[in-house]
Design an enzyme around this catalytic site. Sequence first.
Site, PDB file in Angstrom:
ATOM      1  N   CYS A 133      -7.313  -0.712  -8.792  1.00 44.08           N
ATOM      2  CA  CYS A 133      -6.869   0.671  -9.008  1.00 44.08           C
ATOM      3  C   CYS A 133      -7.297   1.152 -10.393  1.00 44.08           C
ATOM      4  CB  CYS A 133      -5.360   0.762  -8.863  1.00 44.08           C
ATOM      5  SG  CYS A 133      -4.702   2.415  -9.168  1.00 44.08           S
ATOM      6  N   CYS A 136      -4.638   3.267 -12.190  1.00 53.27           N
ATOM      7  CA  CYS A 136      -3.558   2.450 -12.747  1.00 53.27           C
ATOM      8  C   CYS A 136      -3.978   1.749 -14.038  1.00 53.27           C
ATOM      9  CB  CYS A 136      -3.126   1.380 -11.746  1.00 53.27           C
ATOM     10  SG  CYS A 136      -2.743   1.963 -10.099  1.00 53.27           S
ATOM     11  N   ASP A 137      -5.178   1.157 -14.034  1.00 53.77           N
ATOM     12  CA  ASP A 137      -5.537   0.204 -15.086  1.00 53.77           C
ATOM     13  C   ASP A 137      -6.734   0.601 -15.946  1.00 53.77           C
ATOM     14  OD1 ASP A 137      -3.504  -1.483 -14.154  1.00 53.77           O
ATOM     15  OD2 ASP A 137      -4.834  -2.369 -12.663  1.00 53.77           O
TER      16      ASP A 137
END
Length: 315
Positions: A133, A136-137
């Site tokens: 992701c 997300c990261d």
Amino acid sequence: MPKSYDVIVIGAGPGGMTAALYASRSNLSVLMLDRGIYGGQMNNTAEIENYPGFNSILGPDLGQKMYDGATQFGAEYAYGNVTAIRVNGDLREVDTDEGNYVAKAVIIATGAEHRKLGIPGEEDYSGRGVSYCAVCDGAFFKDREVVVIGGGDSAIEEGTYLAQLASKVTIVHRRDSLRAQQILQKRAFANPKINFVWNADTKAILGDENKVTGVQYTDKETGETHVIPASGVFIYVGIMPLTEGFESVGILDEAGWIPTDETMATKVPGIFAIGDVRAKTLRQITTAVGDGGQAGQSVFDYIQSLQDADLKVNA
């Protein structure tokens, strides 16, 4: 006899726990079922930096806070792998490998999982450089070199997103052309920070004791082995909804996802779906929480409508 509730929530990730909170706060009896520990994928996330209210929080810590909130109004939690849902009049029967339950409404919050490459280093460095992701990261890899593995829409979209943060993005694909939409390809090809490696059979993710250092692949045409230096590896080779056991209910689309309307209702009355298991584009903790709040209110309205119908019949 199966134990009875107003609402059964299948899945205790962020969406399921939010739905349980809203439903139980409306004075409904609620059971959360999960085949693992509550928190879902948050338990495998080291740091979360994009959830409102926290500059940064450990995934398991956020999961615990959500669980404490979800159970404060009486919602119960139990282990169980759901094997079937059946419609029996106004009741929804839920079978698990730990026992059977019955409820007036069911909320499915089982999520989805990313397909794995199954290569050395993938599991070892999950959360330490291996991600599925970019939203997300990606921020953890600002001004660093990263590798994206895949050639479909998700891989190219996320590669383009990462190019805003990383110093260099190398997209590794096993074929000699992409499967992504043409407009996505054009954007990626035009971006000077995005590189492509074609006909690559990814063999391993390399690293030291704490972090990823590179990706090893074999050129399928020459047979030569190469290493791409990288601090992060983002894998996009497919995502699968966790909807096994729900096929007979008639709520899945051709790919196995669950379509819903804006109230999170499926086409079967009394069955709702939220979070990553839905047919949607953005799969984040925040979107799952939003779905859960809506579903919690929707099941209250649905159960109220059943009670109103009973009153009319008995009037």
